[in-house]
Write a protein that holds these residues in place. Structure first.
Motif, PDB file in Angstrom:
ATOM      1  N   ALA A  44      13.467   5.446  -3.059  1.00 40.82           N
ATOM      2  CA  ALA A  44      13.438   5.292  -1.522  1.00 40.82           C
ATOM      3  C   ALA A  44      13.999   6.780  -1.068  1.00 40.82           C
ATOM      4  CB  ALA A  44      14.303   4.205  -1.144  1.00 40.82           C
ATOM      5  N   GLY A  45      13.495   7.122   0.035  1.00 40.33           N
ATOM      6  CA  GLY A  45      13.914   8.402   0.651  1.00 40.33           C
ATOM      7  C   GLY A  45      13.412   9.648   0.010  1.00 40.33           C
ATOM      8  N   LEU A  46      12.615   9.588  -1.064  1.00 41.15           N
ATOM      9  CA  LEU A  46      12.053  10.727  -1.653  1.00 41.15           C
ATOM     10  C   LEU A  46      10.823  10.906  -1.466  1.00 41.15           C
ATOM     11  CD1 LEU A  46      13.855  10.140  -5.112  1.00 41.15           C
ATOM     12  CD2 LEU A  46      14.632  11.265  -3.205  1.00 41.15           C
ATOM     13  N   GLY A  47      10.137  10.288  -0.406  1.00 38.08           N
ATOM     14  CA  GLY A  47       8.742  10.695  -0.124  1.00 38.08           C
ATOM     15  C   GLY A  47       7.766   9.421  -0.175  1.00 38.08           C
ATOM     16  N   GLY A  48       6.579   9.618   0.315  1.00 38.36           N
ATOM     17  CA  GLY A  48       5.599   8.472   0.262  1.00 38.36           C
ATOM     18  C   GLY A  48       4.926   8.532  -1.014  1.00 38.36           C
ATOM     19  N   ALA A  49       5.433   8.118  -2.074  1.00 33.90           N
ATOM     20  CA  ALA A  49       4.616   7.588  -3.427  1.00 33.90           C
ATOM     21  C   ALA A  49       4.184   6.297  -3.043  1.00 33.90           C
ATOM     22  CB  ALA A  49       5.711   7.263  -4.518  1.00 33.90           C
ATOM     23  N   SER A  50       2.901   6.263  -3.428  1.00 37.81           N
ATOM     24  CA  SER A  50       1.728   5.416  -3.291  1.00 37.81           C
ATOM     25  C   SER A  50       0.811   5.138  -4.352  1.00 37.81           C
ATOM     26  CB  SER A  50       0.934   5.654  -2.086  1.00 37.81           C
ATOM     27  OG  SER A  50       0.139   6.625  -1.964  1.00 37.81           O
ATOM     28  N   PHE A  51       0.021   4.156  -4.388  1.00 31.66           N
ATOM     29  CA  PHE A  51      -1.000   3.796  -5.470  1.00 31.66           C
ATOM     30  C   PHE A  51      -2.378   4.566  -5.127  1.00 31.66           C
ATOM     31  CE2 PHE A  51       1.387  -0.572  -5.895  1.00 31.66           C
ATOM     32  CZ  PHE A  51       1.850  -0.183  -7.389  1.00 31.66           C
ATOM     33  N   THR A  52      -2.843   4.703  -6.268  1.00 29.19           N
ATOM     34  CA  THR A  52      -4.320   5.175  -6.162  1.00 29.19           C
ATOM     35  C   THR A  52      -5.056   4.327  -7.449  1.00 29.19           C
ATOM     36  OG1 THR A  52      -4.044   6.821  -8.090  1.00 29.19           O
ATOM     37  CG2 THR A  52      -4.054   7.481  -5.666  1.00 29.19           C
ATOM     38  N   SER A  53      -6.301   4.038  -7.287  1.00 30.50           N
ATOM     39  CA  SER A  53      -6.949   3.251  -8.261  1.00 30.50           C
ATOM     40  C   SER A  53      -8.554   3.879  -8.478  1.00 30.50           C
ATOM     41  CB  SER A  53      -7.152   1.855  -7.910  1.00 30.50           C
ATOM     42  OG  SER A  53      -7.978   0.946  -8.801  1.00 30.50           O
ATOM     43  N   ASN A  54      -9.257   3.569  -9.526  1.00 29.56           N
ATOM     44  CA  ASN A  54     -10.426   3.905  -9.959  1.00 29.56           C
ATOM     45  C   ASN A  54     -11.488   2.689  -9.165  1.00 29.56           C
ATOM     46  OD1 ASN A  54      -9.926   1.998 -11.689  1.00 29.56           O
ATOM     47  ND2 ASN A  54     -11.080   2.724 -13.337  1.00 29.56           N
ATOM     48  N   GLU A  55     -10.881   1.750  -8.424  1.00 29.45           N
ATOM     49  CA  GLU A  55     -11.862   0.750  -7.616  1.00 29.45           C
ATOM     50  C   GLU A  55     -12.269   1.352  -6.469  1.00 29.45           C
ATOM     51  OE1 GLU A  55     -13.876  -1.415  -7.662  1.00 29.45           O
ATOM     52  OE2 GLU A  55     -12.421  -3.137  -8.248  1.00 29.45           O
ATOM     53  N   THR A  56     -13.527   0.708  -5.959  1.00 25.93           N
ATOM     54  CA  THR A  56     -14.168   1.394  -4.869  1.00 25.93           C
ATOM     55  C   THR A  56     -13.467   1.516  -3.434  1.00 25.93           C
ATOM     56  OG1 THR A  56     -16.110   0.385  -6.055  1.00 25.93           O
ATOM     57  CG2 THR A  56     -16.598   1.099  -3.979  1.00 25.93           C
ATOM     58  N   SER A  57     -13.070   0.351  -3.084  1.00 22.73           N
ATOM     59  CA  SER A  57     -12.750   0.341  -1.702  1.00 22.73           C
ATOM     60  C   SER A  57     -11.222   0.023  -1.569  1.00 22.73           C
ATOM     61  CB  SER A  57     -13.463  -0.459  -0.731  1.00 22.73           C
ATOM     62  OG  SER A  57     -14.662   0.075  -0.806  1.00 22.73           O
ATOM     63  N   ARG A  72      -8.502  -1.380   0.754  1.00 19.37           N
ATOM     64  CA  ARG A  72      -8.218  -2.302   1.862  1.00 19.37           C
ATOM     65  C   ARG A  72      -6.551  -2.108   2.267  1.00 19.37           C
ATOM     66  NH1 ARG A  72     -13.515  -2.393   3.069  1.00 19.37           N
ATOM     67  NH2 ARG A  72     -14.814  -3.533   1.470  1.00 19.37           N
ATOM     68  N   ARG A  73      -5.708  -2.175   1.523  1.00 19.84           N
ATOM     69  CA  ARG A  73      -4.300  -2.058   2.012  1.00 19.84           C
ATOM     70  C   ARG A  73      -3.572  -1.436   1.027  1.00 19.84           C
ATOM     71  NH1 ARG A  73      -1.671  -4.296   6.247  1.00 19.84           N
ATOM     72  NH2 ARG A  73       0.634  -4.511   6.245  1.00 19.84           N
ATOM     73  N   ASN A  74      -2.752  -0.569   1.530  1.00 18.28           N
ATOM     74  CA  ASN A  74      -1.866   0.254   0.717  1.00 18.28           C
ATOM     75  C   ASN A  74      -0.503   0.804   1.215  1.00 18.28           C
ATOM     76  OD1 ASN A  74      -0.708   1.783  -1.540  1.00 18.28           O
ATOM     77  ND2 ASN A  74      -2.285   3.282  -1.727  1.00 18.28           N
ATOM     78  N   THR A  75       0.554  -0.183   1.079  1.00 26.10           N
ATOM     79  CA  THR A  75       1.685  -0.024   2.045  1.00 26.10           C
ATOM     80  C   THR A  75       2.998   0.072   1.110  1.00 26.10           C
ATOM     81  OG1 THR A  75       2.017  -2.380   2.371  1.00 26.10           O
ATOM     82  CG2 THR A  75       0.799  -0.976   3.960  1.00 26.10           C
ATOM     83  N   LEU A 126       9.415  -0.923  -2.683  1.00 28.88           N
ATOM     84  CA  LEU A 126       8.314  -1.637  -3.187  1.00 28.88           C
ATOM     85  C   LEU A 126       6.885  -0.993  -2.610  1.00 28.88           C
ATOM     86  CD1 LEU A 126      10.251  -3.685  -4.153  1.00 28.88           C
ATOM     87  CD2 LEU A 126       9.039  -5.591  -2.586  1.00 28.88           C
ATOM     88  N   ASN A 127       6.103  -1.262  -3.511  1.00 30.66           N
ATOM     89  CA  ASN A 127       4.682  -0.719  -3.096  1.00 30.66           C
ATOM     90  C   ASN A 127       3.514  -1.947  -3.477  1.00 30.66           C
ATOM     91  OD1 ASN A 127       5.711   1.981  -3.934  1.00 30.66           O
ATOM     92  ND2 ASN A 127       4.032   2.416  -2.805  1.00 30.66           N
ATOM     93  N   LEU A 128       2.792  -2.354  -2.540  1.00 31.78           N
ATOM     94  CA  LEU A 128       1.654  -3.314  -2.740  1.00 31.78           C
ATOM     95  C   LEU A 128       0.307  -2.795  -2.163  1.00 31.78           C
ATOM     96  CD1 LEU A 128       0.887  -6.074  -3.031  1.00 31.78           C
ATOM     97  CD2 LEU A 128       1.616  -6.795  -0.879  1.00 31.78           C
ATOM     98  N   ALA A 129      -0.504  -2.859  -2.980  1.00 29.34           N
ATOM     99  CA  ALA A 129      -1.793  -2.519  -2.327  1.00 29.34           C
ATOM    100  C   ALA A 129      -3.060  -3.522  -2.949  1.00 29.34           C
ATOM    101  CB  ALA A 129      -2.289  -1.104  -3.142  1.00 29.34           C
ATOM    102  N   LEU A 130      -4.125  -3.326  -2.474  1.00 27.13           N
ATOM    103  CA  LEU A 130      -5.526  -4.104  -2.724  1.00 27.13           C
ATOM    104  C   LEU A 130      -6.637  -3.321  -2.553  1.00 27.13           C
ATOM    105  CD1 LEU A 130      -6.271  -7.803  -1.877  1.00 27.13           C
ATOM    106  CD2 LEU A 130      -7.932  -6.348  -1.146  1.00 27.13           C
ATOM    107  N   TRP A 131      -7.694  -3.365  -3.355  1.00 22.95           N
ATOM    108  CA  TRP A 131      -8.932  -2.824  -3.366  1.00 22.95           C
ATOM    109  C   TRP A 131      -9.864  -3.777  -3.777  1.00 22.95           C
ATOM    110  CZ3 TRP A 131      -4.738  -1.112  -6.235  1.00 22.95           C
ATOM    111  CH2 TRP A 131      -4.089   0.056  -5.888  1.00 22.95           C
ATOM    112  N   ASP A 132     -11.066  -3.529  -3.561  1.00 21.09           N
ATOM    113  CA  ASP A 132     -12.236  -4.225  -4.015  1.00 21.09           C
ATOM    114  C   ASP A 132     -13.610  -3.549  -4.475  1.00 21.09           C
ATOM    115  OD1 ASP A 132     -13.907  -4.053  -1.644  1.00 21.09           O
ATOM    116  OD2 ASP A 132     -12.659  -5.488  -0.662  1.00 21.09           O
ATOM    117  N   SER A 133     -14.412  -3.972  -4.845  1.00 20.22           N
ATOM    118  CA  SER A 133     -15.695  -3.194  -5.337  1.00 20.22           C
ATOM    119  C   SER A 133     -16.748  -2.904  -4.033  1.00 20.22           C
ATOM    120  CB  SER A 133     -16.356  -4.142  -6.620  1.00 20.22           C
ATOM    121  OG  SER A 133     -16.730  -5.324  -6.084  1.00 20.22           O
ATOM    122  N   ASN A 134     -16.513  -3.835  -3.231  1.00 20.92           N
ATOM    123  CA  ASN A 134     -17.354  -3.599  -1.863  1.00 20.92           C
ATOM    124  C   ASN A 134     -18.812  -3.585  -2.230  1.00 20.92           C
ATOM    125  OD1 ASN A 134     -17.615  -3.076   0.767  1.00 20.92           O
ATOM    126  ND2 ASN A 134     -18.258  -0.892   0.537  1.00 20.92           N
TER     127      ASN A 134
END
Length: 333
Positions: free
Chosen positions: A156-169, A171-174, A183-191
């Motif tokens: 915490a406080g060290l910058g905006g580390a976030s997720f990436t994925s090889n999924e297509t789209s 939808r949320r990454n916070t 805490l990180n939480l993300a959702l993707w889908d194949s679109n």
């Protein structure tokens, strides 16, 4: 109906209590599939936390990753009705501080009992940067793939580390911070539809996590063919059948002949009167027709009776001589 993404919504909480909240996405309709995700840091209890889903929701799976700063992801689902509240509330088996949730809405999914072709959970290595989901087998060429990831880290406080994925789209990454934890939480889908066969996705993070968990699910499309119902009326032409046979009248025919009249020349007698009973032979007729003959048949006969009779003088008689005609005349008494 093909599957489509509708919208998503989420919230974060940093209050230590035994409740959590899910937020309704915009523009949902009746029969939409709602996928709810709760990510939390279960360090306050030191073990996996029991998650009680809100009323009307169904638990799909909880995946827990132990460690110095553990992480837990719980997935639930709901079929939307025509009227839904703006939020739903669930409860936890123990008080937890950092909680994140999201709800994603999809249209065109199958009935509530059969909304996923397959689903599975997975975890990442402690202090890792990358993880793979479970491998699931897709048996429906119209199914969509949904991927979820959550992680706990001490950056915490060290910058905006976030997720990436090889999924297509995406939808949320916070992310949400509390103290030194993030805490990180993300959702993707194949679109879109994914190929049949085994499938999985990969999730990466800029900085390492202390613990991470994920989920993958294949949304089954609704059956677009309506079930058969009602009846079918068919008007068939009437059958044509040729039938031939012999109709036989059984039994005797009784006929009453009128009293015959006789002209007597010569000697006379009282004329016959009354009726004569005669039995006629049973007639047999050959009938050829388009349909069989049923029921009874009435036959009217007009028999002709030939009567041969001898005229005789009836009763007492007197013979006298007619003097003028000089003939003998018979006189009855």
């Amino acid at each position: 109906m093909a599957i489509s993404f509708v919208s998503q919504a989420g919230t974060s909480e940093t209050t230590s209590d035994t409740s959590y909240t899910l937020t309704k996405p915009a523009s949902i309709q009746a029969d939409d599939l709602l996928i709810g995700v709760l990510a939390l840091y279960p360090g306050d209890s030191g073990s996996q936390v029991t998650v009680n889903v809100p009323s009307g929701w169904t638990l799909v799976r909880t995946t827990y990753r132990s460690g110095s700063n553990p992480h837990q992801v719980t997935v639930m689902k709901k079929t939307a009705t025509g009227s839904e509240p703006s939020t739903w509330s669930g409860s936890l088996g123990s008080s937890e501080t950092i909680k994140m949730s999201l709800v994603a809405a999809y249209r065109g999914a199958d009935a509530a009992a059969d909304q996923f072709v397959a689903e599975g959970g997975g975890t990442g290595a402690q202090d890792g940067f990358s993880m793979s989901t479970a491998t699931v087998n897709n048996t429906d060429s119209s199914a969509w793939r949904v991927t979820v990831a959550g992680a706990t880290s001490a950056d915490a406080g060290l910058g905006g580390a976030s997720f990436t994925s090889n999924e297509t789209s995406q939808r949320r990454n916070t992310s949400q911070e509390s103290g030194v934890l993030r805490l990180n939480l993300a959702l993707w889908d194949s679109n879109g539809a994914v190929s049949t066969g085994n499938t999985s996705r990969t999730i990466d993070r800029t900085w390492s996590w202390t613990a991470a968990a994920n989920w993958i699910g294949l949304i089954k499309p609704a059956n677009t063919a309506p079930p058969s119902s009602g009846s079918i009326a068919v008007e068939a032409p009437g059958p044509t059948a040729a039938a031939s046979g012999t109709v036989t009248v059984q039994g005797a025919l009784a006929a009453t002949a009128p009293a015959p009249a006789a002209v007597v020349s010569g000697y006379h007698e009282i004329p016959a009167d009354g009726s004569i009973a005669a039995t006629a032979p049973v007639p047999v007729s050959d009938i050829t027709a388009g349909v069989p003959v049923t029921g009874s048949m009435a036959v009217s006969l007009m028999p002709t009776v030939a009567i041969a009779a001898e005229t005789r003088v009836f009763g007492d008689h007197v013979l006298v001589i007619d003097p003028e005609s000089r003939t003998v005349v018979v006189i009855n008494d």
